[in-house]
Design an enzyme around this catalytic site. Structure first.
Site, PDB file in Angstrom:
ATOM      1  N   ASP A   1       0.831  -1.194   0.000  1.00 44.08           N
ATOM      2  CA  ASP A   1       0.000   0.000   0.000  1.00 44.08           C
ATOM      3  C   ASP A   1       0.877   1.259   0.000  1.00 44.08           C
ATOM      4  O   ASP A   1       2.086   1.203   0.207  1.00 44.08           O
ATOM      5  CB  ASP A   1      -0.970   0.008   1.181  1.00 44.08           C
ATOM      6  CG  ASP A   1      -1.832  -1.245   1.241  1.00 44.08           C
ATOM      7  OD1 ASP A   1      -2.370  -1.619   0.180  1.00 44.08           O
ATOM      8  OD2 ASP A   1      -1.937  -1.862   2.311  1.00 44.08           O
TER       9      ASP A   1
ATOM     10  N   HIS B   1       3.433   1.355 -19.331  1.00 38.77           N
ATOM     11  CA  HIS B   1       2.850   0.989 -18.040  1.00 38.77           C
ATOM     12  C   HIS B   1       3.866   0.972 -16.905  1.00 38.77           C
ATOM     13  O   HIS B   1       3.524   0.651 -15.766  1.00 38.77           O
ATOM     14  CB  HIS B   1       2.200  -0.399 -18.185  1.00 38.77           C
ATOM     15  CG  HIS B   1       1.149  -0.701 -17.183  1.00 38.77           C
ATOM     16  ND1 HIS B   1       1.180  -1.825 -16.382  1.00 38.77           N
ATOM     17  CD2 HIS B   1       0.025  -0.027 -16.825  1.00 38.77           C
ATOM     18  CE1 HIS B   1       0.124  -1.846 -15.592  1.00 38.77           C
ATOM     19  NE2 HIS B   1      -0.603  -0.767 -15.848  1.00 38.77           N
TER      20      HIS B   1
ATOM     21  N   LYS C   1       6.272   2.042 -13.842  1.00 40.63           N
ATOM     22  CA  LYS C   1       6.120   3.002 -12.744  1.00 40.63           C
ATOM     23  C   LYS C   1       7.430   3.025 -11.959  1.00 40.63           C
ATOM     24  O   LYS C   1       7.693   2.132 -11.141  1.00 40.63           O
ATOM     25  CB  LYS C   1       4.966   2.610 -11.818  1.00 40.63           C
ATOM     26  CG  LYS C   1       3.614   2.433 -12.529  1.00 40.63           C
ATOM     27  CD  LYS C   1       3.069   1.077 -12.281  1.00 40.63           C
ATOM     28  CE  LYS C   1       1.750   0.750 -12.930  1.00 40.63           C
ATOM     29  NZ  LYS C   1       1.109   1.616 -13.815  1.00 40.63           N
TER      30      LYS C   1
ATOM     31  N   ASP D   1      18.990  10.655  -7.046  1.00 48.28           N
ATOM     32  CA  ASP D   1      20.280  10.487  -6.383  1.00 48.28           C
ATOM     33  C   ASP D   1      20.090  10.687  -4.887  1.00 48.28           C
ATOM     34  O   ASP D   1      19.225  11.451  -4.444  1.00 48.28           O
ATOM     35  CB  ASP D   1      21.304  11.476  -6.937  1.00 48.28           C
ATOM     36  CG  ASP D   1      20.949  12.916  -6.623  1.00 48.28           C
ATOM     37  OD1 ASP D   1      21.702  13.582  -5.884  1.00 48.28           O
ATOM     38  OD2 ASP D   1      19.894  13.386  -7.123  1.00 48.28           O
TER      39      ASP D   1
ATOM     40  N   HIS E   1      -7.933   0.153   4.488  1.00 46.86           N
ATOM     41  CA  HIS E   1      -8.740   0.324   3.271  1.00 46.86           C
ATOM     42  C   HIS E   1     -10.127   0.897   3.565  1.00 46.86           C
ATOM     43  O   HIS E   1     -11.159   0.264   3.279  1.00 46.86           O
ATOM     44  CB  HIS E   1      -8.872  -1.008   2.537  1.00 46.86           C
ATOM     45  CG  HIS E   1      -7.556  -1.569   2.096  1.00 46.86           C
ATOM     46  ND1 HIS E   1      -6.730  -0.940   1.198  1.00 46.86           N
ATOM     47  CD2 HIS E   1      -6.910  -2.721   2.460  1.00 46.86           C
ATOM     48  CE1 HIS E   1      -5.634  -1.665   1.015  1.00 46.86           C
ATOM     49  NE2 HIS E   1      -5.716  -2.737   1.766  1.00 46.86           N
TER      50      HIS E   1
ATOM     51  N   HIS F   1      -5.202  -1.542  -3.120  1.00 43.87           N
ATOM     52  CA  HIS F   1      -4.099  -2.320  -2.545  1.00 43.87           C
ATOM     53  C   HIS F   1      -3.030  -2.523  -3.604  1.00 43.87           C
ATOM     54  O   HIS F   1      -3.327  -2.904  -4.738  1.00 43.87           O
ATOM     55  CB  HIS F   1      -4.596  -3.684  -2.055  1.00 43.87           C
ATOM     56  CG  HIS F   1      -3.485  -4.569  -1.575  1.00 43.87           C
ATOM     57  ND1 HIS F   1      -2.743  -4.290  -0.441  1.00 43.87           N
ATOM     58  CD2 HIS F   1      -2.964  -5.721  -2.078  1.00 43.87           C
ATOM     59  CE1 HIS F   1      -1.834  -5.240  -0.268  1.00 43.87           C
ATOM     60  NE2 HIS F   1      -1.942  -6.111  -1.255  1.00 43.87           N
TER      61      HIS F   1
ATOM     62  N   GLN G   1      -3.406  -7.841 -10.573  1.00 43.31           N
ATOM     63  CA  GLN G   1      -4.615  -7.166 -11.052  1.00 43.31           C
ATOM     64  C   GLN G   1      -5.383  -8.019 -12.055  1.00 43.31           C
ATOM     65  O   GLN G   1      -6.610  -7.914 -12.157  1.00 43.31           O
ATOM     66  CB  GLN G   1      -4.212  -5.828 -11.677  1.00 43.31           C
ATOM     67  CG  GLN G   1      -5.364  -4.987 -12.178  1.00 43.31           C
ATOM     68  CD  GLN G   1      -4.887  -3.707 -12.851  1.00 43.31           C
ATOM     69  OE1 GLN G   1      -3.678  -3.484 -12.998  1.00 43.31           O
ATOM     70  NE2 GLN G   1      -5.808  -2.867 -13.264  1.00 43.31           N
TER      71      GLN G   1
ATOM     72  N   HIS H   1      -4.460  -4.018  -7.117  1.00 48.86           N
ATOM     73  CA  HIS H   1      -3.684  -3.512  -8.244  1.00 48.86           C
ATOM     74  C   HIS H   1      -2.255  -4.065  -8.214  1.00 48.86           C
ATOM     75  O   HIS H   1      -1.425  -3.709  -9.053  1.00 48.86           O
ATOM     76  CB  HIS H   1      -3.660  -1.981  -8.214  1.00 48.86           C
ATOM     77  CG  HIS H   1      -3.126  -1.346  -9.453  1.00 48.86           C
ATOM     78  ND1 HIS H   1      -1.849  -0.815  -9.524  1.00 48.86           N
ATOM     79  CD2 HIS H   1      -3.683  -1.147 -10.676  1.00 48.86           C
ATOM     80  CE1 HIS H   1      -1.649  -0.319 -10.729  1.00 48.86           C
ATOM     81  NE2 HIS H   1      -2.740  -0.502 -11.455  1.00 48.86           N
TER      82      HIS H   1
ATOM     83  N   LYS I   1       1.130  -6.381  -8.511  1.00 52.21           N
ATOM     84  CA  LYS I   1       1.725  -7.181  -9.582  1.00 52.21           C
ATOM     85  C   LYS I   1       2.953  -7.874  -9.016  1.00 52.21           C
ATOM     86  O   LYS I   1       4.097  -7.498  -9.296  1.00 52.21           O
ATOM     87  CB  LYS I   1       2.149  -6.300 -10.769  1.00 52.21           C
ATOM     88  CG  LYS I   1       1.003  -5.575 -11.474  1.00 52.21           C
ATOM     89  CD  LYS I   1       0.904  -4.165 -11.010  1.00 52.21           C
ATOM     90  CE  LYS I   1      -0.024  -3.299 -11.847  1.00 52.21           C
ATOM     91  NZ  LYS I   1      -1.308  -3.819 -12.171  1.00 52.21           N
TER      92      LYS I   1
ATOM     93  N   ASP J   1       8.165 -19.566  -1.844  1.00 44.76           N
ATOM     94  CA  ASP J   1       8.872 -20.300  -0.789  1.00 44.76           C
ATOM     95  C   ASP J   1       9.502 -19.402   0.264  1.00 44.76           C
ATOM     96  O   ASP J   1      10.472 -19.787   0.929  1.00 44.76           O
ATOM     97  CB  ASP J   1       9.961 -21.188  -1.402  1.00 44.76           C
ATOM     98  CG  ASP J   1       9.392 -22.315  -2.236  1.00 44.76           C
ATOM     99  OD1 ASP J   1       8.180 -22.574  -2.129  1.00 44.76           O
ATOM    100  OD2 ASP J   1      10.152 -22.925  -3.005  1.00 44.76           O
TER     101      ASP J   1
ATOM    102  N   GLU K   1      -2.503  -8.153   7.047  1.00 44.65           N
ATOM    103  CA  GLU K   1      -3.374  -7.097   6.534  1.00 44.65           C
ATOM    104  C   GLU K   1      -4.675  -7.667   5.987  1.00 44.65           C
ATOM    105  O   GLU K   1      -5.761  -7.147   6.269  1.00 44.65           O
ATOM    106  CB  GLU K   1      -2.652  -6.311   5.442  1.00 44.65           C
ATOM    107  CG  GLU K   1      -3.562  -5.339   4.691  1.00 44.65           C
ATOM    108  CD  GLU K   1      -2.873  -4.671   3.511  1.00 44.65           C
ATOM    109  OE1 GLU K   1      -3.599  -4.178   2.615  1.00 44.65           O
ATOM    110  OE2 GLU K   1      -1.637  -4.631   3.479  1.00 44.65           O
TER     111      GLU K   1
END
Length: 1088
Positions: free
Chosen positions: A462, A606, A608, A613, A642, A674, A801, A939, A941, A946, A1002
């Site tokens: 989050d 896409h 992000k 520095d 949430h 999320h 997502q 949302h 990814k 393990d 959570e």
């Protein structure tokens, strides 16, 4: 820095280099002796030095019989990426040449080499007299145990009652035992006893064989892991007929549905069939060369001939031959897994191109389509097919094959030279010991960016985690897991930057506030912060996707369908020193006009990332990078609680986001968000910087008249700035530090979006890139996911997502093109563990519905593809339970479960917002206000394996994100070498363990002891029980406060793995829309 399997020309020095496995090198053709003397592991793809084509049979057009394929449709009006494959309702080809053994010259003819790991070989000859063959039962050495488990292969036998003068195929196969439980020798006739293939290569042969041919190098990935390029690149397989050999044939039914595909074998003169076998492992393929291809550009040929007959020298006369522009596509189960580069104007192309491709497909044949690239689409030249049975044992099938089309050679003498070898999972030792096994583990090999050692990673859940909001988690070495505050850290890093701030985003909104709790920065927007830093002399560059539906022309403004605020943000920084490039997603110049329009309209940039520095000590600066799923825009700020109503007048007062509702949303719940994100320090951060620089140089390149002006790309040359630490000095930790991280950067991107990819396709291997038809591709994110899943030993936890893929194994819509391997690999991992009597569990968290209106056609299609993916996975697991007789003891959900998130808030006092809202009773808005519930939009990814490996970034699990030619993506994969199963010989409890436990705390609102053993049946049942109970609370009539947010995804999965609507809950509460989705219409690329 030399890369771990990366391109040698990479700009930064790497002190941890390892030698990249070299592909086979071929000496010049003139150095090759006749092929009968070739080394069995080193057959050259050349042709006879006297000019004779290397057919492994006495070629004669008179031996050609009609072929069962229908003619390939014309491509004059169609383009390749919208073409659908034929349904397999007809005959399957078996186009294998067998030279006449009685021919006096047959002994000196070049031949196909089938390199086997068992005693007897298989003959390359199409025409062969009946001779005594050694018994396969006495000489065949069966493959490892894994292949014996595939007892559920598909096979349909058909009988032709007509008589034949040809040698019956039954006679050729009489000594081959084809069992339902133990696959044996391939169905082609064995080689003569005089020339058997050794059961095992001698030590000298193995020592002299290329590294690429050894099983100890099966950790390398080349080519396309089932990238479909928007649809199946289809061609017609063909066959050859001879006087003494019966034929198989392959026909396609274009009249019926293309969604129902059945593989069957109908011999023309006798009973025979091809098996559909599961190929789960890697294919190593060399596409060497082709000869005598036909000229498909007949219009240009005719025009050139006409000018050539005219007297004298005519201006504009065609001065060189215009002919075919060939390339080869490799297909298994309707999925393109590899494609060579295009060679222009050449009827004798030489590729010498290598592919090392993961496969997880049920396959009857591997098809090689030879095509001519056109301005619009392509034309089929011809096809070569290799039955799966020929390669299933691990034999190398190598030689020169006729290229057939429509039942005959596409041109006399046309042939394709290639080799192919299949290696099953059992022989791929790199997957047998988990992720990060041993100090010599080198990450995902043969990727653009290498594994970087000596780094540091901070993992975020989050945008913000308030202090004390999540429980304390004890790790090994007496440490506690620290819950990071993502947007706080980004704000601080930007504020403290002295040299550079580089940002990429799908959306960047200048009005967003990164810090919203009490303290400093609560009133500072991102735009104000960046503008002030640029005034201090910091180089601030923003690279934002240009939404084609948002425009600002002569005062006319449109917000855009996706509401990314791109034009608004550009206008805000227009008169500042902050440089903003709105970057459209464009296809390459050599793509067709239609393809360019498709890419520019429905695909996006896409990634992000935030790169700055930071203080590096000793008055020097270092580069750090943030990578993940969070865009710096509206609707993303959230905490683990949430809230949906409680913060509408506080932290979300000016940041309401909920695209579910059409019309007024006054008083409606916000859409909780999320997400997963990370901060990277150390050498890998410089790879994130390199990605930005490559993209920026491409996007800022002047076009048209601007080329005449002086050009400065605005990037800082950090190697020229003494106070910025270079990559070779950027290590945060040493190898003995237990908190050290190894990090690797992965991407989905192609040469149309970056500047420094090779210009020549033949140079793609030097950068570990793969070839598309007119583009070079980095698709290492998909490679990283597949490798991590294959290496998993205990459990897999995914948050994403979207979850769509492996459509080649669906029970319908197989030709959709959603061919990424991730769902199939997870299902096969579970199946393998079931057969091995070992526990394994997979947990997959997805949003309740894709963002937007759940009743909309596009949303319903996504849900439908998602349900098909679930169904396919559960079916694979159920079949494995049946194979070992455990279908009554266990159900598929004891191994695989899907979850989503939701929240519900009880009413607190007077709800002034509700009293001001419209009074309509049955709208989604009114129902949501009354029930006080809404989904938490996942949302994320990311994937955790393990408790020792994590991969997260911007890439969804769908074809858009994994293919590399659609959305551009970036991800990081990381592990702590001191916290792996191999190192500890026990459960690792490092930062990744803490991250997973923090996420589960959570989502569930609790901590259970069984969470420490996520693969256990107890843990699976506990989480499922929590999810089912929370769903009842979420969907019930009573409005009650929810303790946790984890919901069992609302579908019913029976003991046979069939996925249906949950009784009584066929539609989503309040907002409507079928939970299992619906599909009405044509296939398209937007929703996969």
């Amino acid at each position: 820095m030399d890369n771990y399997g990366s391109s040698p020309s990479y700009p930064y020095h790497n002190p941890y280099a390892y030698p990249c496995s070299a592909p086979r090198q071929y000496p010049p053709a003139s150095q090759y002796p006749p092929s009968q003397y070739l080394h069995p592991h080193y057959a050259h793809p050349s042709f006879d030095p006297y000019g004779r084509p290397l057919y492994p049979y006495p070629y004669s057009p008179s031996h050609v019989a009609p072929y069962a394929y229908p003619p390939h449709p014309s491509h004059s009006g169609l383009i390749e990426y919208i073409q659908h494959p034929p349904s397999y309702s007809g005959l399957v080809s078996y186009p294998y040449p067998y030279p006449d053994a009685s021919s006096p010259n047959s002994g000196a003819r070049p031949s196909i080499h089938y390199h086997s790991n068992f005693q007897h070989g298989t003959s390359p000859y199409r025409y062969q007299e009946s001779i005594a063959y050694p018994s396969p039962e006495t000489q065949y050495r069966p493959p490892p145990s894994r292949v014996n488990s595939f007892s559920s292969h598909y096979r349909i036998d058909n009988t032709d009652s007509g008589s034949s003068a040809h040698l019956p195929i039954d006679d050729l196969l009489c000594n081959v035992h084809l069992s339902d439980h133990q696959p044996n020798a391939p169905a082609s006739p064995p080689a003569p006893a005089a020339a058997p293939v050794p059961a095992q290569p001698s030590a000298s042969l193995l020592a002299n064989s290329p590294q690429s041919m050894r099983y100890d190098r099966r950790d390398r990935f080349y080519g396309f892991p089932n990238s479909s390029f928007s649809s199946f690149d289809v061609g017609n397989s063909d066959q050859l007929t001879a006087s003494k050999q019966p034929l198989f044939s392959h026909s396609s039914s274009f009249g019926g549905s293309q969604h129902n595909q059945n593989l069957q074998i109908v011999p023309l003169h006798s009973k025979a069939s091809l098996k559909v076998l599961l190929l789960h492992g890697n294919l190593e393929i060399w596409i060497n060369e082709a000869r005598n291809l036909p000229n498909m550009d007949m219009f240009h040929k005719t025009l050139g001939d006409m000018f050539a007959k005219l007297p004298g020298k005519i201006e504009g006369r065609v001065s060189h031959k215009i002919t075919s522009d060939p390339y080869v596509s490799i297909s298994v189960a309707n999925a393109i897994i590899g494609r060579t580069f295009v060679i222009s104007n050449n009827e004798n192309p030489v590729w010498r191109q290598h592919f090392y491709v993961p496969v997880a497909h049920y396959v009857a044949e591997v098809l090689f389509f030879v095509k001519d690239s056109d301005v619009v689409g392509s034309q089929l030249i011809g096809t070569v097919a290799i039955p799966a049975e020929q390669i299933y044992s691990g034999s190398i099938v190598e030689g020169t094959f006729p290229i057939l089309n429509n039942g005959k050679p596409c041109k006399p003498g046309a042939a394709l030279n290639f080799s192919i070898q299949y290696t099953p999972m059992e022989r791929l030792s790199t997957y047998h010991h988990g992720v990060g096994a041993g100090p010599d583990y080198q990450g995902v090999p043969d990727t653009y960016f290498p594994l970087r050692k000596g780094g540091a990673v901070t993992l975020y859940q989050d945008a913000h985690v308030p202090d004390g909001h999540l429980p304390n988690l004890m790790l090994d070495n007496g440490m506690y897991y620290v819950h990071g505050k993502c947007w706080h850290d980004i704000f601080d890093s930007v504020r403290q930057a002295r040299r550079l701030i580089y940002i990429t985003g799908w959306s960047v909104w200048h009005k967003v506030k990164l810090v919203r709790d009490t303290g400093y920065g609560t009133e500072c927007t991102l735009g104000d912060l960046l503008r002030s830093k640029s005034q201090e002399g910091v180089r601030v560059l923003l690279l934002v996707w240009d939404d084609p539906t948002s425009r600002s022309i002569l005062g006319y403004k449109t917000d855009g369908f996706m509401q990314t605020h791109d034009e608004e943000t550009r206008r805000f920084f227009k008169h500042s020193s902050v440089q903003v490039i709105l970057c459209p997603r464009m296809a390459g110049k050599r793509h067709s006009w239609v393809k360019q329009k498709e890419v520019g309209t429905i695909y996006t940039h896409h990634q992000k990332t935030v790169i700055v520095d930071a203080d590096g000590g000793n008055n020097r600066r270092k580069i750090i990078a943030f990578v993940g799923g969070l865009d710096l825009c509206d609707g993303r700020y959230d905490t683990p609680s949430h809230p949906i109503f409680r913060t509408l007048q506080t932290v979300h007062k000016d940041d309401y986001h909920n695209p579910t509702y059409t019309g007024s949303a006054v008083g409606c719940p916000r859409e909780p968000w999320h997400d997963l994100h990370s901060k990277i320090e150390g050498p890998a951060a410089y790879d994130v910087l390199t990605n930005f620089e490559e993209r920026w140089r491409r996007a800022s390149k002047p076009h048209g008249i601007k080329k005449l002006k002086s050009y400065d790309d605005a990037l800082l040359r950090i190697e020229r700035i003494p106070d910025i630490i270079g990559i070779s000095e950027s290590y945060c930790t040493n190898e003995n530090d237990p908190e050290s991280w190894h990090v690797q950067i992965f991407r989905s991107i192609d040469s149309s979006s970056v500047k420094d990819f090779p210009k020549e396709p033949k140079d793609a291997p030097s950068k570990n890139l793969v070839c598309g038809k007119n583009v070079l591709i980095d698709m290492s994110i998909h490679t990283a996911y597949v490798k991590a899943i294959r290496a998993a030993q205990h459990y897999i936890y995914i948050e994403n997502q979207y979850f769509i893929g492996s459509s080649f194994n669906w029970n319908s819509n197989k030709d959709l093109g959603a061919n990424n391997l991730i769902p199939m690999e997870i299902a096969l991992k579970i199946a393998d563990k079931i057969r091995a009597s070992e526990r394994f569990a997979a947990y997959i968290l997805i949003p309740m519905w894709p963002e937007g209106v759940p009743t909309a056609a596009a949303t319903q299609r996504i849900l439908f593809w998602q349900q098909k993916t679930m169904q396919m996975m559960y079916e694979v697991i159920y079949k494995a339970l049946m194979e070992v007789g455990l279908e009554d003891a266990f159900s598929p959900q004891d191994y695989l479960n899907f979850f989503c998130l939701g929240n519900r808030e009880a009413t607190e006092g007077n709800d002034s917002l509700c009293s001001e809202s419209p009074n309509a009773e049955n709208t989604p808005q009114a129902l949501s206000r009354k029930s006080r519930r809404f989904m938490v939009y996942v949302h994320s990814k990311g994937m955790i394996v393990d408790d020792e490996f994590v991969i997260l970034g911007s890439a969804n699990i769908n074809q858009r994100s994994m293919e590399g030619t659609r959305d551009t993506e970036i991800a990081m994969g990381a592990y702590q070498p001191h916290y792996t199963w191999a190192r500890k010989v026990s459960r690792p409890r490092g930062q990744i363990y803490g991250y997973r436990m923090s996420l589960w705390a959570e989502h569930t609102g609790t901590m259970e002891d069984c969470f420490n053993q996520p693969e256990s049946l107890e843990c699976v049942k506990k989480l499922r029980t929590i999810g089912e109970s929370s769903w009842k609370q979420f969907a019930g009539e009573d409005v009650t406060e929810m303790r946790g947010h984890l919901l069992k995804y609302p579908v019913e999965v029976d003991r046979r793995g069939r996925v249906r609507s949950l009784p009584g809950h066929e539609n989503f509460p309040d907002v409507g829309g079928k939970i299992v989705g619906s599909f009405l219409g044509i296939h398209e690329n937007l929703t996969i």
